[in-house]
Scaffold this motif. Sequence first.
Motif, PDB file in Angstrom:
ATOM      1  N   GLU A  58       4.065 -21.158  12.528  1.00 26.79           N
ATOM      2  CA  GLU A  58       3.827 -20.772  11.136  1.00 26.79           C
ATOM      3  C   GLU A  58       4.334 -19.356  10.852  1.00 26.79           C
ATOM      4  O   GLU A  58       4.679 -19.014   9.723  1.00 26.79           O
ATOM      5  CB  GLU A  58       2.321 -20.860  10.877  1.00 26.79           C
ATOM      6  CG  GLU A  58       1.961 -21.025   9.407  1.00 26.79           C
ATOM      7  CD  GLU A  58       0.441 -21.001   9.212  1.00 26.79           C
ATOM      8  OE1 GLU A  58       0.002 -20.808   8.083  1.00 26.79           O
ATOM      9  OE2 GLU A  58      -0.306 -21.158  10.208  1.00 26.79           O
ATOM     10  N   GLY A  59       4.323 -18.530  11.871  1.00 25.94           N
ATOM     11  CA  GLY A  59       4.855 -17.172  11.698  1.00 25.94           C
ATOM     12  C   GLY A  59       3.828 -16.161  11.224  1.00 25.94           C
ATOM     13  O   GLY A  59       4.198 -15.097  10.740  1.00 25.94           O
ATOM     14  N   LYS A  60       2.535 -16.483  11.341  1.00 23.69           N
ATOM     15  CA  LYS A  60       1.506 -15.514  10.912  1.00 23.69           C
ATOM     16  C   LYS A  60       1.038 -14.694  12.113  1.00 23.69           C
ATOM     17  O   LYS A  60       0.467 -15.245  13.059  1.00 23.69           O
ATOM     18  CB  LYS A  60       0.308 -16.255  10.313  1.00 23.69           C
ATOM     19  CG  LYS A  60       0.558 -16.755   8.915  1.00 23.69           C
ATOM     20  CD  LYS A  60      -0.758 -17.103   8.236  1.00 23.69           C
ATOM     21  CE  LYS A  60      -0.488 -17.623   6.846  1.00 23.69           C
ATOM     22  NZ  LYS A  60      -1.483 -18.603   6.432  1.00 23.69           N
ATOM     23  N   PHE A  61       1.286 -13.424  12.036  1.00 21.67           N
ATOM     24  CA  PHE A  61       0.957 -12.535  13.158  1.00 21.67           C
ATOM     25  C   PHE A  61       0.240 -11.288  12.671  1.00 21.67           C
ATOM     26  O   PHE A  61       0.355 -10.912  11.505  1.00 21.67           O
ATOM     27  CB  PHE A  61       2.244 -12.133  13.893  1.00 21.67           C
ATOM     28  CG  PHE A  61       2.793 -13.235  14.738  1.00 21.67           C
ATOM     29  CD1 PHE A  61       2.390 -13.367  16.060  1.00 21.67           C
ATOM     30  CD2 PHE A  61       3.667 -14.162  14.213  1.00 21.67           C
ATOM     31  CE1 PHE A  61       2.872 -14.403  16.849  1.00 21.67           C
ATOM     32  CE2 PHE A  61       4.151 -15.207  14.994  1.00 21.67           C
ATOM     33  CZ  PHE A  61       3.754 -15.325  16.308  1.00 21.67           C
ATOM     34  N   GLN A  62      -0.471 -10.661  13.593  1.00 17.68           N
ATOM     35  CA  GLN A  62      -1.144  -9.409  13.271  1.00 17.68           C
ATOM     36  C   GLN A  62      -0.709  -8.371  14.297  1.00 17.68           C
ATOM     37  O   GLN A  62      -0.740  -8.664  15.510  1.00 17.68           O
ATOM     38  CB  GLN A  62      -2.641  -9.668  13.379  1.00 17.68           C
ATOM     39  CG  GLN A  62      -3.497  -8.491  13.039  1.00 17.68           C
ATOM     40  CD  GLN A  62      -4.970  -8.858  13.258  1.00 17.68           C
ATOM     41  OE1 GLN A  62      -5.438  -9.907  12.834  1.00 17.68           O
ATOM     42  NE2 GLN A  62      -5.673  -8.005  13.966  1.00 17.68           N
TER      43      GLN A  62
ATOM     44  N   PRO B 103       3.842  -4.798  19.084  1.00 17.38           N
ATOM     45  CA  PRO B 103       3.232  -5.974  19.703  1.00 17.38           C
ATOM     46  C   PRO B 103       2.426  -6.709  18.635  1.00 17.38           C
ATOM     47  O   PRO B 103       1.910  -6.080  17.698  1.00 17.38           O
ATOM     48  CB  PRO B 103       2.305  -5.383  20.765  1.00 17.38           C
ATOM     49  CG  PRO B 103       2.811  -3.994  21.005  1.00 17.38           C
ATOM     50  CD  PRO B 103       3.389  -3.532  19.710  1.00 17.38           C
ATOM     51  N   MET B 104       2.355  -8.026  18.761  1.00 23.01           N
ATOM     52  CA  MET B 104       1.634  -8.811  17.746  1.00 23.01           C
ATOM     53  C   MET B 104       0.880  -9.953  18.425  1.00 23.01           C
ATOM     54  O   MET B 104       1.267 -10.431  19.484  1.00 23.01           O
ATOM     55  CB  MET B 104       2.632  -9.433  16.761  1.00 23.01           C
ATOM     56  CG  MET B 104       3.423  -8.406  15.962  1.00 23.01           C
ATOM     57  SD  MET B 104       4.360  -9.166  14.631  1.00 23.01           S
ATOM     58  CE  MET B 104       5.589 -10.107  15.509  1.00 23.01           C
ATOM     59  N   LYS B 105      -0.204 -10.369  17.737  1.00 18.85           N
ATOM     60  CA  LYS B 105      -0.862 -11.600  18.200  1.00 18.85           C
ATOM     61  C   LYS B 105      -0.829 -12.622  17.069  1.00 18.85           C
ATOM     62  O   LYS B 105      -0.848 -12.273  15.880  1.00 18.85           O
ATOM     63  CB  LYS B 105      -2.282 -11.320  18.661  1.00 18.85           C
ATOM     64  CG  LYS B 105      -3.275 -11.028  17.574  1.00 18.85           C
ATOM     65  CD  LYS B 105      -4.672 -10.950  18.199  1.00 18.85           C
ATOM     66  CE  LYS B 105      -5.683 -10.571  17.110  1.00 18.85           C
ATOM     67  NZ  LYS B 105      -6.921 -10.074  17.615  1.00 18.85           N
ATOM     68  N   ARG B 106      -0.784 -13.872  17.470  1.00 16.43           N
ATOM     69  CA  ARG B 106      -0.669 -14.949  16.479  1.00 16.43           C
ATOM     70  C   ARG B 106      -2.014 -15.176  15.812  1.00 16.43           C
ATOM     71  O   ARG B 106      -3.046 -15.244  16.482  1.00 16.43           O
ATOM     72  CB  ARG B 106      -0.194 -16.234  17.183  1.00 16.43           C
ATOM     73  CG  ARG B 106       0.028 -17.405  16.271  1.00 16.43           C
ATOM     74  CD  ARG B 106       0.802 -18.498  16.993  1.00 16.43           C
ATOM     75  NE  ARG B 106       0.142 -18.940  18.218  1.00 16.43           N
ATOM     76  CZ  ARG B 106      -0.841 -19.826  18.242  1.00 16.43           C
ATOM     77  NH1 ARG B 106      -1.292 -20.356  17.127  1.00 16.43           N
ATOM     78  NH2 ARG B 106      -1.380 -20.178  19.404  1.00 16.43           N
TER      79      ARG B 106
END
Length: 710
Positions: free
Chosen positions: A90-94, A81-84
Amino acid sequence: MTEQERLLHAKIPCEQTGIEVRKSLCAICTGIHCGIDAYVKDGKLVKVEGSEDYPVNFGKLCVKGASTRGYVYREDRLKTPMKRIGARGEGKFQPITWEEAYRTIGERLNAIKRLDGPEAVAWVTGFTKWHRPWMHRLVHSFGSLNYATESSACYRSMVMAWQTVTGREYGCDLENSGLFVGWGCNAFHNAYPFGEALRQFHDAGGKIIIIDPRVTDTVNQLADLHLQLRPGTDGALALGLANYIICQGWADDAYIKAYIHGFEQFAAYAERFTLEETQRITGVPQELIRQAAEMYVTSGPVSTYQPASALSHHRNGYNNVRAVIALQAITGNLDREGGDLPVHETYLYTDCGFDMKAGEFVQSQRPAACKGRIGAGRFPVWDALADEFQSMDLARQITEGTPYPVKAMVAIGVNHRMFPQPHQQLEAYDKLDFIVAVDLFETELCRHADIVLPCCTSLERSELKGYEGGFLTCTTPVIEPLYQSKHDAQILCELARYLDVDDSLLNAGYDATLRYLIHGTGLTLEELRQAPAPLEVPNQRPYTPGYYLEHGFETKTGKIELYSELIAGMDRPDLKPLPVYEDGFGEEKDPRYPFTLATGARLAHAVHSRFHGVAWARSLRPDPMVDIHPQDAQLLGVQEGDWVELFTPHGQVRVRTHLTAGQLRGDVDLYHGYAEADVNELIGRQYLDRYTGFPGYRQIRCGIRKAAVQ
Ligand SMILES: Nc1nc2c(c(=O)[nH]1)N[C@H]1C(S)=C(S)[C@@H](COP(=O)(O)OP(=O)(O)OC[C@H]3O[C@@H](n4cnc5c(=O)[nH]c(N)nc54)[C@H](O)[C@@H]3O)O[C@H]1N2
Ligand SMILES: Nc1nc2c(c(=O)[nH]1)N[C@H]1C(S)=C(S)[C@@H](COP(=O)(O)OP(=O)(O)OC[C@H]3O[C@@H](n4cnc5c(=O)[nH]c(N)nc54)[C@H](O)[C@@H]3O)O[C@H]1N2
Ligand SMILES: [Mo]
């Protein structure tokens, strides 16, 4: 090579190699899923084959099924799972934990529900079908009707045509037919098991007519007669056949008298479709139309194939399908053995021949009071007959905020490229406050989401599946879900606990919901999971043809309605109760766009966007290619494999040419779903069937020029 190396190399399942064969199913394409023997070593899939004992594929797999390993292990599988953390797109997730993901989704959606109402959340899914009962139920439990699927552009328009004429969908009784008429049927490419059934039917002496603008594998291998019509002219052809049959005195008068409503009006309208006029519109020579009519009345009973998309992907698609059904009606082929028989949906659009509780599962949670669905009032036939919103209106409602604002979207397996003007879809989504995307792969839409959740493939999950002929199965995962992925239904059950919903069944978890769904079939979940192949359900209810003829059809008049009382009652003079034929373009021809582009005819090795990223399958057609007649290519000054530009007032794509005499002169054909050459950028968002909202994907005017850079 040692003996063990030899065995390993050949992937032989035995103690020495440690390879085990486990049973699963291939859920990559349509509803008719095939059985898979998964060869597993050390928890990894090393090979797949078709299961010999499966009632659908009997040991065979198509090219897509055979590429399963490449699909499961695609490098762009979502892992956690990821959050923006960057801008949308932009494609930056954590990476985050499942707990944090669910908590965030719960907080955001509950807040929107409190402030703007539950309807401000749009729940959308794409082509994948297996998780729909859970999703639809959760949307209802959340308090809204704003659930949409790929049916906004697939299958449902054809079903609505049937519902209008007979009250419910019908399908072919091939086994007992004399003649099969395949309107837009290329089964060898888009539903291989059905292609095999057609081959058996033909081998046993059944006759086949295929109606298709292209010369396809199915035409070459099976057609006794091929009517190569212009795309989108099926309505005119059906009306022309009907008129000729009526004029010859070949219609089934007793059947018409007893069971049909509106025959006189229909026959009077069809009169204008003389053989000359039908040839003029469709391009099919009169002699072949006459031959088809003769076969229709001498080789029956006649069963038909109405495609999920080929006939409906036109702005006149719904009425064209109605005209095709009308032809079946006046020749007495509805609800009769060997003709077309009613479909009684058991589970996930399939008529399995027994009862399950899927309908109750979804409808028991339906909210008593809530706002109308997104897009309500725009497409009256859709409004009357579909139990979901028409997602072709979603981007508009998000942007305009009328009749009420949409603030969030939960997108489960959604590819924005299925819609006209994909980039405008993304622009509209970007206006939302909150987006959740659940997918297998890192899609473009995922990059625009706030929370991304990784799901798993059918080999990694336990899936319930019903089959025609009374079969039910529930698979066991053959490998563990990759990375941290979970299956969609589990995600939906777990998410329910964080949402402001009162749903004790979803809260009880996936297995409890499965037990509910199969209750009454006479089989238990344990029996199903232990069985190596689908089991026959004890409590079957075989259909006896003629039930509706005897008891009345589920229409307003109780008869087969060639004149639709549903549409007559709609107070919309632009919608016609008769299945009238209108030109699908609905506009003057512009000399800048001399070609007719049909998009989306299925490739045997691709399913929408999914196989463009699987090397094996992609190698069969590495670049997007437009099929074009050699003489047209010559006039354009292009040769096989040259790069050309296809353009419309809406956009332009760059593709290679594929020269084939299987295309009609003036018609070109291009597959959809390519990110680098997306055909859906060529079509306008309002290019829709006004009855149903279905897009005219298969009939677009375009220009073609040789690309400056080769
Ligand atoms: N021009 C043109 N456009 C068309 C068509 C056409 O003929 N021509 N056809 C239309 C039709 S009929 C259809 S059905 C649509 C199909 O269009 P889509 O629904 O866009 O089909 P896919 O490209 O397969 O995308 C589905 C998404 O679901 C994801 N997915 C796959 N399996 C699962 C799963 O088990 N769970 C989840 N959560 N996600 C999964 C995939 O990775 C993908 O991102 O396109 C429509 N658009
Ligand atoms: N391999 C593969 N199989 C698939 C899919 C896939 O992407 N790949 N997609 C699945 C999905 S979602 C769907 S909806 C179904 C679609 O299945 P169908 O609706 O059956 O659609 P197609 O296979 O696109 O088209 C069948 C034939 O119809 C012809 N055709 C096109 N326009 C017209 C027309 O106006 N009139 C007539 N008479 N024929 C026409 C095409 O040339 C083609 O040969 O396929 C499913 N199966
Ligand atoms: Mo579809």
